[in-house]
Design an enzyme around this catalytic site. Structure first.
Site, PDB file in Angstrom:
ATOM      1  N   LYS A  79       1.026  -1.131   0.034  1.00  0.00           N
ATOM      2  CA  LYS A  79      -0.181  -0.151   0.158  1.00  0.00           C
ATOM      3  C   LYS A  79       0.786   1.178  -0.069  1.00  0.00           C
ATOM      4  O   LYS A  79       1.788   1.281   0.605  1.00  0.00           O
ATOM      5  CB  LYS A  79      -0.767   0.002   1.226  1.00  0.00           C
ATOM      6  CG  LYS A  79      -2.047   1.153   1.278  1.00  0.00           C
ATOM      7  CD  LYS A  79      -2.735   0.934   2.425  1.00  0.00           C
ATOM      8  CE  LYS A  79      -3.967   2.069   2.677  1.00  0.00           C
ATOM      9  NZ  LYS A  79      -5.028   1.813   3.963  1.00  0.00           N
ATOM     10  N   SER A 187     -10.043   2.286   2.732  1.00  0.00           N
ATOM     11  CA  SER A 187      -9.036   2.842   1.793  1.00  0.00           C
ATOM     12  C   SER A 187      -8.171   2.080   1.171  1.00  0.00           C
ATOM     13  O   SER A 187      -7.450   2.422   0.202  1.00  0.00           O
ATOM     14  CB  SER A 187      -8.200   3.959   2.589  1.00  0.00           C
ATOM     15  OG  SER A 187      -7.373   3.069   3.499  1.00  0.00           O
ATOM     16  N   SER A 211     -10.495   0.267   6.966  1.00  0.00           N
ATOM     17  CA  SER A 211      -9.816   0.135   5.364  1.00  0.00           C
ATOM     18  C   SER A 211      -9.116  -0.958   5.044  1.00  0.00           C
ATOM     19  O   SER A 211      -8.774  -1.176   3.972  1.00  0.00           O
ATOM     20  CB  SER A 211      -8.746   1.340   5.655  1.00  0.00           C
ATOM     21  OG  SER A 211      -9.440   2.611   5.531  1.00  0.00           O
TER      22      SER A 211
END
Lengths: 521, 95
Positions: A79, A187, A211
């Site tokens: 990420k 997210s 998330s």
């Protein structure tokens, strides 16, 4: 196995160690898959092909000698929130334009030390603020899952097919895919899409209010947010420091356990990293859950929840009961206050963490007539709408005269939320079962959610309580809805009892199976 | 509690974010929607409840008071938009 990207981490591990495949081969397979899919799915914001090939080569040398770490030669996606030395790290924000840190986050350092291969950096909501991956500066990520409908197809009799096949006629049902693009959740939307669409063997993610778990549920993948303090936050771009935790998204429960084992550590560089040895999570998988007490919180049965979610929950209860667990009704009376308290605490911490983006030390700078003008123009141009909204809320609730009414009140309510869980665990409950999300994946540019930020926030209604209390939570796929979209269940455990989550999630996975999107990209 | 455009502009100034008249108008509506949503916290009885300060009961870790890092000036300024001889450059702040 012709397509190496189809292997789970545990399968690839066996084949790599058995010298049936090489790290270079599997890495090349993923890089080729990313090349084909990324223009459509937009999961990666930076692909580090050269580095991946170098790391794979090093892994192959180790594997040839019968050496190598727990993840030797396993290609992963990272990420964009994790600091990676010399590599694009922008939290998918414009304000961090061109930022390439001179350090490596502790979590990724741990992964490379165990032999993992970095494929690239994954798309996400800007600064991890969002539930649909639509706030990224790099554009939305597309969910590899699409809605489908069942059609009844009349088969002509004695149809002569290409291969000389003769149809017996009659009717059959066929699923046809709808073209509407769906969000992967957020997210960690890039992480979830990349794992679900076979663009990496597993991915790192972070979870501040849901998330990891919400995108995992939207893509039929497994995601675990460990207990606060289990993974070091050092080198991860900060959003809300008392809530942020790193964890993996993976294709099955075992892979999630393998990844968490490597990601977690005790880190002197993070004062909130907890001084406890990291257990062998994989060993918990397959252990019977006979006699385990599973709590079902009545407050998670919310108004307007689709029947399919309720049905899924009941299925989950039945599966655990069949496996010998004892099901008990429990109450977590402050559940409904978790989301409003979160929308004070998280923006407050964010407004203070994001004060550092001032156009001086890194990233974007927009010139101004004086220094304050430069700050204001830089931040106006660098932050997206959702990030600005949260900084504004945070600044307001922390401003003179409002601190007690908002922030202090929210932190007190947070203690009550935590106490609810403590009471239930003290009464002997081992694990709590809830739905992971109030709906399946929704469409890109959903008008209702664009018009009302609170509607988007409600996506995290079942996950945010866990962050507020600092507990571990796992989302595990449990079925498909009538439109063929994946739905997930969430398990919540005692602090640092991730093992029970893996043990129980494995039982659900065994009963529900695993889910793959039909390839259209 | 709700905010007006004037308050939104003041908060934007505190947050060092330039806002246009149009931005401020839009943000006023959005912020009020969120503040309206969090309002429900007021109905919770928190008398005698301490604010949460840590999610896990633990003492703040302390490290030895020794130098473990340093001599990285070039690394520290490496990502800055404007530097000179390992200093960050900013617009003039004093006349």
């Amino acid at each position: 196995m012709s397509d190496l990207t189809q292997l789970t981490i545990s399968q690839a591990r066996t084949k790599l160690r058995g010298k049936e495949i090489t790290a270079t081969e599997i890495t090349e397979a993923y890089l080729a898959a990313i090349d084909r899919a990324n223009p459509v799915l937009n999961a990666y914001v930076a692909v580090t092909g050269e580095r991946a090939r170098d790391m794979a080569k090093t892994s192959d040398a180790k594997l040839a000698k019968g050496e190598g770490g727990a993840l030797e030669g396993i290609p992963l996606g990272i990420k964009d929130l994790f600091g990676t030395e010399g590599v694009h790290t922008q939290a998918c924000s414009h304000v961090l334009d061109g930022f390439k840190p001179r350090y490596e986050s502790t979590v990724t350092t741990n992964l490379w030390a165990d032999g993992a291969v970095m494929l690239g950096k994954l798309n996400m909501d800007e600064f991890a603020m969002g539930s649909s991956n639509e706030t990224s500066y790099y554009g939305p990520v597309i969910n590899p899952w699409r809605r489908s409908r069942l059609d009844t197809v009349v088969m002509p009799t004695t149809h002569q097919g290409d291969g000389g096949f003769v149809s017996a006629g009659g009717t059959r049902t066929a699923r046809s895919l709808d073209n509407a693009q769906l969000v992967p959740g957020g997210s960690s939307g890039g992480s979830a899409t990349a794992v679900s669409a076979f663009l990496c063997a597993g991915a790192t993610a972070t979870d501040t209010g849901g998330s990891i778990r919400q995108p995992a549920a939207f893509t039929g993948t497994v995601g675990i947010k460990p207990t606060y303090g289990r993974c070091s936050r050092w080198g991860i771009v900060a959003f809300a420091s008392s809530l942020d935790q790193a964890g993996p998204i993976a294709r099955d429960v075992r892979d999630a356990a393998i990844l968490l084992k490597s990601m977690a550590s005790v880190d002197p560089k993070d004062t909130t990293s907890v001084d406890r040895p990291v257990p062998d999570y994989e060993a918990a998988i397959g252990k019977p859950i006979k006699g385990m007490k599973v709590g079902i919180p009545k407050e998670y049965r919310v108004d307007g929840m689709p029947e399919e979610i309720e049905g899924l929950w009941q299925k989950g209860i039945a599966w655990l009961k069949d496996a010998g667990a004892e099901i008990v009704d429990i109450s977590l009376p402050h559940t409904k206050y978790a989301l409003p308290a979160y929308y004070i605490v998280a923006p407050a911490e964010a407004s203070s963490n994001l004060a550092r983006y001032d156009g001086v030390r890194y990233g974007l700078r927009v010139p101004g007539k004086d220094i304050v003008d430069m700050y204001e123009k830089t931040r106006a141009a660098g932050f997206g709408r959702e990030v600005k909204r949260r900084i504004m809320i945070g600044t307001y609730v922390l401003s003179a005269g409002y601190y007690d009414a908002y922030y202090l009140q929210a932190q007190k309510v947070r203690n009550l939320i935590k106490r609810d869980f403590e009471n239930v665990f003290a009464a002997g409950v081992d694990v709590i079962l809830t739905p992971a999300t109030p709906s399946a994946a929704f469409g890109i540019a959903d008008e209702d959610m664009a018009a009302d930020p609170v509607k988007m926030y409600l996506n995290d209604i079942f996950t945010v309580t866990v962050n507020m209390a600092g507990l571990p939570g796992i989302a595990v796929p449990a079925g498909l809805d009538a439109k063929g979209l994946p739905l997930g269940l969430q398990l919540i455990g005692r602090p640092f009892d991730e093992e029970t989550l893996f043990q129980t999630a494995a039982v659900i996975e065994q009963a529900a199976g695993t889910f793959q999107p039909e390839k259209w990209w | 509690m709700s905010v007006d455009v004037k308050t939104v502009k003041r908060v934007a100034r505190l947050a060092r974010i330039a806002v246009s008249e149009e931005d401020a108008e839009r943000m006023t509506g959005e912020l009020n929607a969120i503040l309206g949503f969090v309002e429900q916290l007021n109905e919770v009885d928190v008398s005698g409840v301490e604010p949460m300060t840590s999610v896990t009961p633990m003492d703040m870790k302390k490290r030895q008071d020794v130098v473990t890092d340093g001599n990285k000036a070039a690394d520290i300024v490496a990502n800055a938009p404007a530097t000179e001889e390992n200093f960050f450059l900013v617009p003039k702040v004093v006349e």
